[in-house]
Design an enzyme around this catalytic site. Structure first.
Site, PDB file in Angstrom:
ATOM      1  N   TYR A   1      -5.480 -20.739 -20.654  1.00 44.79           N
ATOM      2  CA  TYR A   1      -5.235 -22.124 -21.062  1.00 44.79           C
ATOM      3  C   TYR A   1      -4.954 -22.305 -22.542  1.00 44.79           C
ATOM      4  CZ  TYR A   1     -10.217 -21.553 -22.040  1.00 44.79           C
ATOM      5  OH  TYR A   1     -11.419 -21.082 -22.478  1.00 44.79           O
TER       6      TYR A   1
ATOM      7  N   GLU B   1      -6.142 -30.879 -18.353  1.00 43.33           N
ATOM      8  CA  GLU B   1      -6.303 -29.655 -17.566  1.00 43.33           C
ATOM      9  C   GLU B   1      -7.648 -29.668 -16.873  1.00 43.33           C
ATOM     10  OE1 GLU B   1      -6.107 -26.370 -20.280  1.00 43.33           O
ATOM     11  OE2 GLU B   1      -4.192 -27.043 -21.081  1.00 43.33           O
TER      12      GLU B   1
ATOM     13  N   CYS C   1     -50.806 -14.630  -4.027  1.00 42.40           N
ATOM     14  CA  CYS C   1     -51.646 -13.885  -3.116  1.00 42.40           C
ATOM     15  C   CYS C   1     -51.846 -12.522  -3.789  1.00 42.40           C
ATOM     16  CB  CYS C   1     -50.935 -13.707  -1.780  1.00 42.40           C
ATOM     17  SG  CYS C   1     -51.718 -12.472  -0.748  1.00 42.40           S
TER      18      CYS C   1
ATOM     19  N   LYS D   1     -16.994 -34.446 -18.897  1.00 41.74           N
ATOM     20  CA  LYS D   1     -17.902 -33.768 -17.964  1.00 41.74           C
ATOM     21  C   LYS D   1     -18.150 -34.647 -16.742  1.00 41.74           C
ATOM     22  CE  LYS D   1     -19.196 -29.859 -19.973  1.00 41.74           C
ATOM     23  NZ  LYS D   1     -20.500 -29.602 -20.517  1.00 41.74           N
TER      24      LYS D   1
ATOM     25  N   LYS E   1      -6.254 -32.492 -24.131  1.00 44.09           N
ATOM     26  CA  LYS E   1      -5.785 -31.908 -25.390  1.00 44.09           C
ATOM     27  C   LYS E   1      -4.610 -32.708 -25.941  1.00 44.09           C
ATOM     28  CE  LYS E   1      -7.001 -27.326 -23.683  1.00 44.09           C
ATOM     29  NZ  LYS E   1      -6.581 -26.037 -23.157  1.00 44.09           N
TER      30      LYS E   1
ATOM     31  N   ASP F   1       0.822  -1.217   0.000  1.00 46.63           N
ATOM     32  CA  ASP F   1       0.000   0.000   0.000  1.00 46.63           C
ATOM     33  C   ASP F   1       0.851   1.260   0.000  1.00 46.63           C
ATOM     34  OD1 ASP F   1      -2.193  -1.574   0.038  1.00 46.63           O
ATOM     35  OD2 ASP F   1      -2.589  -1.368   2.194  1.00 46.63           O
TER      36      ASP F   1
ATOM     37  N   LYS G   1     -11.202 -28.237 -16.143  1.00 46.70           N
ATOM     38  CA  LYS G   1     -12.135 -27.420 -16.926  1.00 46.70           C
ATOM     39  C   LYS G   1     -12.796 -26.436 -15.964  1.00 46.70           C
ATOM     40  CE  LYS G   1     -15.728 -27.710 -20.416  1.00 46.70           C
ATOM     41  NZ  LYS G   1     -16.687 -26.795 -19.853  1.00 46.70           N
TER      42      LYS G   1
ATOM     43  N   CYS H   1     -51.158 -13.704   5.039  1.00 48.40           N
ATOM     44  CA  CYS H   1     -52.278 -12.786   5.317  1.00 48.40           C
ATOM     45  C   CYS H   1     -53.627 -13.475   5.247  1.00 48.40           C
ATOM     46  CB  CYS H   1     -52.246 -11.604   4.349  1.00 48.40           C
ATOM     47  SG  CYS H   1     -52.757 -12.046   2.678  1.00 48.40           S
TER      48      CYS H   1
ATOM     49  N   CYS I   1     -50.987  -7.487   1.723  1.00 47.87           N
ATOM     50  CA  CYS I   1     -50.343  -8.652   2.345  1.00 47.87           C
ATOM     51  C   CYS I   1     -48.975  -8.241   2.880  1.00 47.87           C
ATOM     52  CB  CYS I   1     -50.198  -9.774   1.325  1.00 47.87           C
ATOM     53  SG  CYS I   1     -49.170 -11.125   1.891  1.00 47.87           S
TER      54      CYS I   1
ATOM     55  N   CYS J   1     -53.343 -17.547   1.719  1.00 45.98           N
ATOM     56  CA  CYS J   1     -51.976 -17.043   1.860  1.00 45.98           C
ATOM     57  C   CYS J   1     -51.433 -17.360   3.256  1.00 45.98           C
ATOM     58  CB  CYS J   1     -51.962 -15.529   1.625  1.00 45.98           C
ATOM     59  SG  CYS J   1     -50.369 -14.779   1.989  1.00 45.98           S
TER      60      CYS J   1
ATOM     61  N   ASP K   1     -15.038 -23.587 -14.483  1.00 47.74           N
ATOM     62  CA  ASP K   1     -16.411 -23.198 -14.786  1.00 47.74           C
ATOM     63  C   ASP K   1     -16.569 -21.693 -14.592  1.00 47.74           C
ATOM     64  OD1 ASP K   1     -18.968 -23.491 -15.536  1.00 47.74           O
ATOM     65  OD2 ASP K   1     -19.680 -24.370 -13.666  1.00 47.74           O
TER      66      ASP K   1
END
Ligand code: IVH
Length: 667
Positions: free
Chosen positions: A222, A113, A422, A310, A286, A38, A115, A407, A427, A404, A117
């Site tokens: 990658y 490698e 509702c 997968k 790969k 910093d 995968k 209410c 409500c 509901c 997400d």
């Protein structure tokens, strides 16, 4: 300090900060304390403040750009960004291996490698400097999200060598950041993100880079799109070379000599996956040698030299103890399964949304059932099915209530909807959820008013509807749990400040059905005040570009309700601004060529980006809309204009080319 000295110091500081940053965010091995970092950063900022002409775009101080964009530019990928074919089991991996060996008529080695997400992105460096970052888009054309990608600290703004290349990777949000961000969002009454992937994608699609900067995103690179003068012969060499340049690659990749080794790698990650601090949804395999990759080539959609294995979704068995009901802002009643706590994909699950009655009936879910649950997208818990043979006969079928739960007014099923609603405007649950929406960031943006505080305000009957919010006083707020002097003062300040918001925030906050932030802005711009919006009938509303019949109908009906008129009156009494504060339409200089005109932009211009042109027209008092209609006064058409051009011709709308546009500005 003179300029030469400043320049020297800046270079030293930038080098140091660049290295600290790399050690911390890419290697995960900081060599200095945060304090030291910093301090150096402050020194850099001080010198740059004194010598602003010495600021360079790759300076560590320049990660967050100053101003939000009005739109993302489109970027064409020189080399298309393709996706991968999938493999779901061992056999399919062996088939992939067989095809690779047949296609090359050689022995083939692989790189495996993780995968990741997240969101696929491309980074372009020219002479070692980051010049562009883009999304994958449809693979051919993506969006220029450079300003947001620059905020990711593991993305170097400058490489360790002046290479010109385009690399590809996955931007993502670590699980820990995702969980803590969602916690804060829920506290603030904001909608939580469904999973880290959506959170990452959502953050990178924000026009204001300050948002992405706060989201703690990360990246693993990658692959390579293009690389001038590249010397690598294999994918593994590429990964090593990329790492040497300072690009963050995932450390878990492995070279595998045979498909058996590949399968072993895949299986080992099925177990280790929950230990990672980021989500993976499979393994990418790969072909290592680049000449073999080339020989194998591509199908229309994906390379023949790679496949994505997968993972199967992780499931668990547990007991459904109860079904709870909750009422949302729009009155929709949602059932939630209360489960015996169970571990799935790394977290403890104890609730799962059941969405609606039809789903419960379809799956024949009963209270007391033993159920299989999984996480959709590996994060949102969901009941997959019931294990019938575990039934004892004691299980209780569930049906939605007629009244509901909050209410007690009669619930209705609106036409073509599966949900029960509702429709009692008073409500308590709806009012409470409505208030949570009203104070949310895109609406009135009142910080410090989280869900728990709002629930208490209703509980203690300090509030009955939205307008009561502006009548709260210090003493009342101090009574609430966990509200100290300081938070009360801040909250009151935030409530006060919200009175000055421009009209669109109020319109969105009211929670009119189908009116999202975009429509709220359009309406605020078009009508200028809430009174003139309230006077508009359906016929008038549908004349507004982008307001369809369904929305127009919903708006007109909303403002027809007596309790809405009362609410608006009460808000006015409390001093809430009811006017649009952005650039007013039909403003702009008297002699402006666009004053009061409705203008459509199309095609590509040489000297203006679409958003620049749009801003200019708006500044000069024109209204820019998205499609050509009989209300359009002028079409400004750049190169390759398509259907808008022919439509304008057909309707006899005036058409200008770029030159005519530029001339008009000169005059
Ligand atoms: S290679 C030619 N490697 O998975 C395709 N992709 O459908 C090059 N992904 O859109 C992709 N981790 O966003 C590759 N280690 C990895 C990856 C990876 C995640 C994503 C990528 C792509 C999708 C494949």
């Amino acid at each position: 300090m003179n300029q030469t000295e400043a320049q020297q110091q800046l270079e030293t500081l930038r080098k140091q900060l660049h290295r600290y940053n790399y050690e911390y965010h890419t290697l995960d091995k900081p060599s200095v304390s945060d304090y030291e970092y910093d301090k150096k950063m402050r020194d850099l900022l001080d010198i740059e403040a004194e010598f602003p002409e010495l600021i360079t775009p790759d300076s560590p101080s320049q990660r967050v750009g100053a101003e939000p964009l009005s739109a993302f530019q489109k970027v064409r990928h020189n080399v298309p960004m393709l996706s991968l074919g999938n493999s779901f089991d061992e056999q399919e991996l062996r088939d992939f291996d067989r095809r690779a060996r047949q296609g090359t008529e050689e022995e083939v080695k692989y790189v495996c490698e993780l995968k990741i997400d997240g969101l696929a992105v491309s980074l372009t460096y020219e002479d070692g400097v980051l010049v562009r970052g883009a999304t994958r888009g449809d693979g051919t054309t993506g969006e220029d999200i450079t300003v947001n990608l620059r905020t990711i600290r593991s993305i170097p703004l400058r490489l360790d060598s002046p290479e010109t290349l385009e690399v590809r990777g996955e931007a993502f949000m670590p699980k820990k950041s995702f969980l803590s961000m969602n916690e804060t969002r829920e506290e603030k009454g904001e909608v939580p993100f469904a999973n880290p992937r959506n959170a990452a994608a959502g953050s990178l699609r924000q026009l204001d880079p300050r948002i992405a900067a706060k989201r703690n995103l990360d990246i693993f690179l990658y692959g390579v799109g293009e690389w001038q003068g590249e010397s690598s012969k294999s994918h593994s060499e590429r990964l090593e070379r990329m790492k040497e340049l300072g690009l963050k690659t995932n450390p878990e990749w492995k070279k595998c000599e045979t498909i058996d080794e590949v399968i072993e790698y895949v299986n080992s990650w099925v177990e280790r996956r929950p230990d990672l601090d980021y989500e993976i949804d499979g393994i990418v395999i790969k072909v290592d040698r680049l000449d073999q990759q080339q020989a194998l080539g591509f199908t229309a959609k994906s390379p023949r030299w790679a496949t994505a294995y997968k993972f199967p979704a992780e499931e668990a068995v547990t007991k459904l103890k109860d079904i709870e009901l909750s009422v949302g802002r729009t009155g929709v009643v949602t059932p939630t399964a209360i489960l015996e706590p169970v571990q799935v994909a790394g977290t403890t699950v104890q609730r799962a949304s059941l969405h609606n009655e039809d789903l419960i009936r379809e799956k024949d879910i009963r209270i007391g059932d033993t159920v299989i649950i999984k996480k959709a997208g590996d994060i949102i818990p969901e009941v997959v099915r019931v294990l019938d043979d575990k039934r004892s006969g004691e299980e209780e079928p569930f049906s939605m209530p007629e009244y509901c739960p909050e209410c007690e007014s009669k619930l209705v099923r609106l036409e073509e909807e599966v949900a029960l609603r509702c429709i009692n405007p008073n409500c308590k649950a709806q009012l409470r959820e409505g208030l949570i929406h009203f104070v949310s960031r895109n609406a009135m943006d009142i910080e410090g008013l989280g869900e728990k505080v709002i629930a208490q305000l209703f509980q203690e009957e300090l509030i009955h509807n939205i307008s009561d919010l502006y009548k709260l006083n210090r003493e009342e707020l101090l009574q609430l749990d966990r509200m100290g002097e300081k938070s009360v003062d801040n909250l009151l300040k935030a409530i006060e400040a919200s009175k000055e918001n421009s009209l669109e925030k109020l319109l969105f906050g009211l929670g009119i059905r189908y009116v999202g932030t975009k429509a709220a802005s359009t309406l605020a711009q078009e009508f200028g005040t809430i009174d003139s919006l309230m006077e508009a009938d359906v016929e008038r509303l549908v004349q507004v570009p982008e307001i369809g019949e369904k929305m127009a109908d919903s708006i007109a009906r909303y403002f027809d309700k007596p309790q809405v008129t009362e609410l608006i009156e009460a808000l006015k009494q409390s001093g809430i601004n009811m006017e649009y504060k952005g650039t007013k339409l039909n403003e702009g200089p008297e002699d402006s060529p666009f004053k009061g005109k409705t203008v459509v932009l199309t095609g590509k211009m040489e000297n203006f980006t679409r958003s620049e042109a749009k801003n200019i027209v708006q500044e000069l008092g024109g209204k820019v809309t998205g499609s050509v209609s009989k209300n359009t006064d002028l079409l400004i058409a750049g190169e390759d204009a398509g259907s808008k051009y022919s439509k304008a011709e057909q309707l006899g709308v005036e058409i200008w080319n770029e030159e005519e546009f530029a001339n008009a500005l000169d005059n």
